[in-house]
Each structure stands twice: as structure tokens, then as C-alpha cells.
Design an enzyme around this catalytic site. Structure first.
Site: not given
Lengths: 490, 96
Positions: A79, A154, A178
Site C-alpha cells: 500500500k 482504503s 481498511s
């Protein structure tokens, strides 16, 4: 070669060890697959093909020397809020569009040492604030099961990349769901470890008392392998806990006889789509049929979690994001306006609407005269919630419930509705507030879209969570169905 | 407990955000939707409850007072929008 990409970390690792494929050939195949698939899914912000090939060559040298390790030569992705030395780390924000970290996050350093191969940095909601990856400053990511739908967020890029076989595993971060919510939306496994289990050093901070890094994978087994690699005390993160780290792979026993599972009734109401609740209830029934003892439990404070979270997380965010001032890194706008004017212009231009919204809520909740009414109240509510979890864990070993109230929604569907988007995290947020470990495992489909089963454990009891997840996975036999996401079928 | 435009202006200033009234008015709708949602906390019996700032008890984390690994100055400055002579350059703060 294409079939190899749908294998798990454990399976591909065996092939690397058996020399059926080299790390370089495998990495080249992944990079080719990314170049074909990425125009549809857009899971990445920064692919790193050159770095990947260099790391693959180094991994192959270690394999050739006879080294055997579970991630050696395995292509993975990260990420884009995890700092990578020498590789741009944007947090999907304009304000960090050109930031090249001079150091590695601890989890990144640990994964480098395992010999894993980094194929790129993944898309996300800006500063990890959002539930759909539509708040990325660069582009939205699409759900591999239906390209008109969001991958969740997210960590949407992290989930979509695994589902679309553009990486064998990824890391995400989870502040209010997330990791787990996108895992549920994309039909992959996602684990948020206990707060303190994994070092946050080098994770760009959103809400420091809630943030935790964790893996997204194709199987529970791989999840245990990744957690083995990243868990443990780190002197660079004072909140990482100095507890013995077990071998999480020992949790992978296909036997849950006598394990006490609680189904919290509040997690089946609260706007949970009836078909989702039904799918999860069926899964719980199957777990019961193989020996788990299931009882209904109650966590009334869970219904206040959204309010508590949207005070605490923005408060911490307004403080953490004060560092973006156009002085030491990132964007600078309006240097001619003096130093305060420069900061104000830089921040207004560099942050997206969702981030600005949260900074304002947080700054207001912490400001003079309002602290007691908001921040203090939310902290007290958090205490009550944790106490209720503690009481429930006197009766049961783990909790089982849906991960998200619905399957993946359409792009644009919720983007302008201030509360509806936030409700996507209503079943995952309580877990962060209490600091508990939570796992999402694919548990079925509703209207052709994957749905996740959430398993919540006691603090630092990832072993039980993984054990229940593994037992479910063996019962469910969804692996073949999950191999080919419908949005990518020719 | 909705925020007024005046409170929005003040909070934006505290948070160092240069936003026009038009932008602030647009932000008021989602922000006040959340503010309304926060009302539900007011009814909770919280007077006797201790606040939790952290889900696990964290106390002072001490370490030996020795020099560890640090960033080299040029690495620390490498991302700066403006740097000279080993320093971050900012707009003039003190008038001549």
C-alpha cells in the site's frame, strides 16, 4: 505460466524451491500480467518493474544457494502509505506526490529481508481516509469482480491486486476497516492484527491509536506466513508490544471442536443487507456442524462506534497531518504569501475534500471549549465499548459476523453521501476502537459479488482467529470459484 | 450542534487551511451531518467512566541514551521544496 499466477504464496513458493520456475521468470510473468490487467483495474499508483527484476535476481541467487524461505522470490506489493526507501510514497495525495522516503518502514525492511519481490505501490483513499478508493488523488481502482464497482477501501488497491493476481500477497493498513472491508469486497483474505502486534514505524500516520498494518492474501495460510514476517517488537515504535511472537502457521489446524463462537446480534442489524446476513449465518451454521459451540452475544456500544470513531480518528488526523506544511517535503504553494500564507495555501491545495473535512472536524473537536463535549466523551465511550468486548470474551473465544453490511457498491454511488459511505465500516470500526485482531475470509456470494465473514479475537489472540478462519476455508471450498473474478473474464 | 460559517472560518484558520467561504459552505453539509450523528453520544451515561486514549496500556517507553542510526543531512533535505547550505528554506519570517 498464467495458471501459476493464481496460486497461493505457499504453492508458488514450493514451485520456486523445486526449480519448476525461477524467481525472475515468475516476476516477468507477473509484470506482463500487470501490464495487461492494470488498464482495467488500476490497482497501482507506482509499479516498480525494474526494482522487482533486481529483487528477483537477488532472490534467485539465494534460492540457487539452497536457501528455503516462505517468501523468497515471491512477488508482492505494498500500500502506498508504507515508506519504501528510494521509491515514491504518495499516500494517494497531491501533497506527497513527489515524496521519496529516505528510509524503509519496519514491515518493508522485514519483507526485504525475507527475499520477497516488490512489484509496486498500491492505490488507496488519500491518507487512508475512505471506504472505496475513490478518494485517491490519482484515479479510482475498480473491483475485479465487476469493473463498475469499487474495490472497497482504503486498501482498495491492495485487495484488487491480490484478487486480480497482480501480486501473490499485499500489505494494507486498517484504521476503521481498511484491510477487512476491501478484502470482503474483492473476495480475498485480510487480517488486521491486534494493535501493537506489528510496528507502525514508516506507516504514514492517519489515526495513531487505531492504525495497524496487516496482510491481504488468497488464503488464511498465506496470511499466517505474512504475519510471521512482519510481527514483533520494534524499538522504532514505542506502541509495538514486546510479547513473544508465536509461529502463526501453527494455528492452521483444521479442527475447531469445542471452540466457543459468539455471534453479536448488533452486527446482524445496523443496515446489514438481509442476503449478507443470511450468507454469514449459513457459514456460522456450518462451523457449528463441525463442532464449534455458537451462542448469540450482545455488544450494545457497537452501535455508538461510528460516532466515537468519527470524533477520535479526525482528532488524531488533524494533529498528525499538521506536519504537511510545505517546508520539509511534498508540495509547496504560495511561497510569495509569507510563511503562514504558504502553509495555508499548500494545505488547501494539497489535500482532497475528504481529508480537509476530517481535519476540520478533528480540529473543531479538539478546540477550546469543545474538547469535553466531543473528544473526552468519545474516549469514554471507547472505554465502555472495550469493557463490553472484555465481558463477551469471558464467554466466547472469538466473535463471528459479517465484515461489511453490503457487497461492493458502484463507483460514484455513495461518494456524495456523507454518512452512507461511512456506514460501510460500521461492522469493522468497533474492532479498531478496542484494538482487537480481526480477519475477513471469503464466505460466499450475493448477486455474484463476494461477501466476507469477519472473525474477531481477544487481544493478541491472532492464533484463534486464524484457526477459525482456516477451518472455515477448508469447509467452504471456495478457492476455485475465487480464482477467476468475473470482471476479468474475457 | 451544527457548525456555523463563522466557526468553520475559525477552525480552518486554526488548521492552516486557506479556504474560501464558498468552499467552507460546501464542506458544512457533510461536516454537519456527522455533527448531528455525534448527538447520540450526549445521552450515554459516561460521567463515571475513565477515558481510553489507547486500546492497550502503554507507559513510558525508555531506552538507553545512546546515539542510534540517524538520517544523513543530505537525505533529510532531499525532499525539501527549497534547501540551501544544509538548511530548509522558508519564506521570510522576520522582517529586516
Amino acid at each position: 505460466m498464467k495458471e501459476l499466477l493464481t496460486l497461493s504464496v505457499a504453492e508458488i513458493s514450493q514451485k520456486l524451491h523445486a526449480r519448476e520456475v525461477s524467481a525472475v521468470e515468475l516476476t516477468e510473468a507477473v509484470l506482463t500480467h500487470i501490464s495487461e490487467t492494470e488498464p482495467k483495474v488500476q490497482a497501482f499508483i507506482t509499479p516498480t518493474p525494474e526494482l522487482a527484476l533486481e529483487m528477483a535476481r537477488q532472490a534467485q541467487a539465494r534460492l540457487d544457494a539452497g536457501e528455503r524461505a516462505p517468501l523468497l522470490g515471491v512477488p508482492i506489493a505494498l500500500k502506498d502509505n508504507l515508506c519504501t526507501r528510494g521509491v515514491r510514497t504518495t499516500c494517494a495525495s497531491r501533497i506527497l506526490h513527489n515524496f521519496i522516503p529516505p528510509y524503509d518502514a519496519t514491515v518493508v525492511r522485514r519483507l526485504r529481508e525475507t527475499g520477497a519481490v516488490f512489484v509496486g505501490k498500491l492505490n488507496m483513499d488519500e491518507f487512508a481516509m475512505g471506504s472505496s478508493t475513490e478518494f485517491s488523488a490519482f484515479h479510482p481502482t475498480r473491483n475485479p469482480w465487476d469493473l463498475a464497482r469499487v474495490p472497497g477501501g482504503s486498501s482498495g488497491g491492495s485487495a484488487a491486486a491480490v484478487a486480480a493476481h497482480m501480486a501473490f500477497a499485499t500489505l494494507g493498513s486498517d484504521t476503521g476497516g481498511s484491510i477487512r472491508q476491501p478484502a470482503s469486497f474483492c473476495g480475498v483474505v485480510g487480517l488486521k492484527p491486534t494493535y501493537g502486534r506489528v510496528s507502525r514505524y514508516g506507516l504514514v500516520a492517519y489515526a495513531s491509536s487505531l492504525d495497524q498494518i496487516g496482510p491481504l492474501t488468497k488464503t488464511v495460510e498465506d496470511c499466517a506466513t505474512l504475519l510471521n514476517a512482519i510481527a514483533g517488537k520494534d524499538p522504532h515504535d514505542a506502541t509495538s508490544v514486546d510479547l513473544p511472537v508465536p509461529d502463526f502457521r501453527e494455528a492452521l489446524v483444521d479442527d475447531i471442536k469445542g471452540i466457543r463462537l459468539g455471534a453479536p446480534k448488533e452486527f446482524f442489524g445496523q443496515g446489514v443487507q438481509p442476503e449478507v446476513a443470511e450468507t454469514v449465518r449459513k457459514a456460522i451454521g456450518l462451523l457449528e456442524s463441525v463442532g464449534a459451540e455458537v451462542q448469540e452475544v450482545s455488544l450494545p456500544m457497537a452501535e455508538q462506534s461510528l460516532a466515537i470513531y468519527y470524533i477520535l480518528a479526525p482528532a488524531e488526523c488533524s494533529s498528525n497531518l499538521a506536519r504537511y506544511d510545505g517546508v520539509r517535503y511534498g508540495l509547496r504553494v504560495g511561497a510569495e504569501k509569507g510563511h503562514i500564507g504558504m502553509m495555508e495555501a499548500t494545505r488547501a491545495e494539497g489535500f482532497g475534500k475528504e481529508v480537509i473535512q476530517r481535519i476540520i472536524i478533528g480540529a473543531y473537536a479538539l478546540s477550546s471549549g469543545y474538547y469535553d463535549a466531543f473528544y473526552l466523551k468519545a474516549q469514554k465511550g471507547r472505554t465502555l465499548l472495550r469493557q463490553q468486548f472484555d465481558a463477551v470474551f469471558q464467554q466466547v473465544d472469538a466473535l463471528v459476523c459479517p465484515t461489511a453490511p453490503t457487497p461492493a457498491f458502484k463507483l460514484g454511488e455513495l461518494v456524495d453521501d456523507p454518512l452512507a459511505m461511512k456506514l460501510a465500516d460500521v461492522l469493522t470500526i468497533p474492532v479498531n476502537l478496542a484494538g482487537l485482531p480481526g480477519l475477513s475470509v471469503p464466505c460466499g456470494f450475493v448477486n455474484g459479488l463476494p461477501v466476507g465473514l469477519q472473525i474477531i479475537g481477544k487481544p493478541f489472540d491472532e492464533m484463534t482467529v486464524l484457526r477459525v478462519g482456516y477451518a472455515w476455508e477448508q469447509l467452504a471450498c471456495l478457492r476455485d470459484e475465487l480464482r477467476t473474478p468475473t470482471g476479468l473474464q474475457a | 450542534m451544527a457548525l456555523t460559517l463563522e466557526q468553520m472560518r475559525h477552525t480552518a484558520k486554526l488548521a492552516r487551511l486557506e479556504l474560501s467561504d464558498e468552499q467552507l459552505i460546501e464542506l458544512m453539509r457533510p461536516i454537519n451531518a456527522l455533527m448531528e450523528h455525534f448527538e447520540r453520544l450526549q445521552a450515554l451515561p459516561l460521567d463515571e467512566v475513565e477515558p481510553t486514549s489507547h486500546s492497550i496500556p502503554v507507559f513510558n517507553a525508555f531506552r538507553e541514551d545512546v546515539v542510534g542510526e540517524t538520517l544523513r543531512r543530505e537525505d533529510a533535505l532531499a525532499n525539501a521544496p527549497d534547501a540551501r547550505d544544509g538548511l530548509f528554506i522558508v519564506p521570510r519570517i522576520v522582517e529586516e
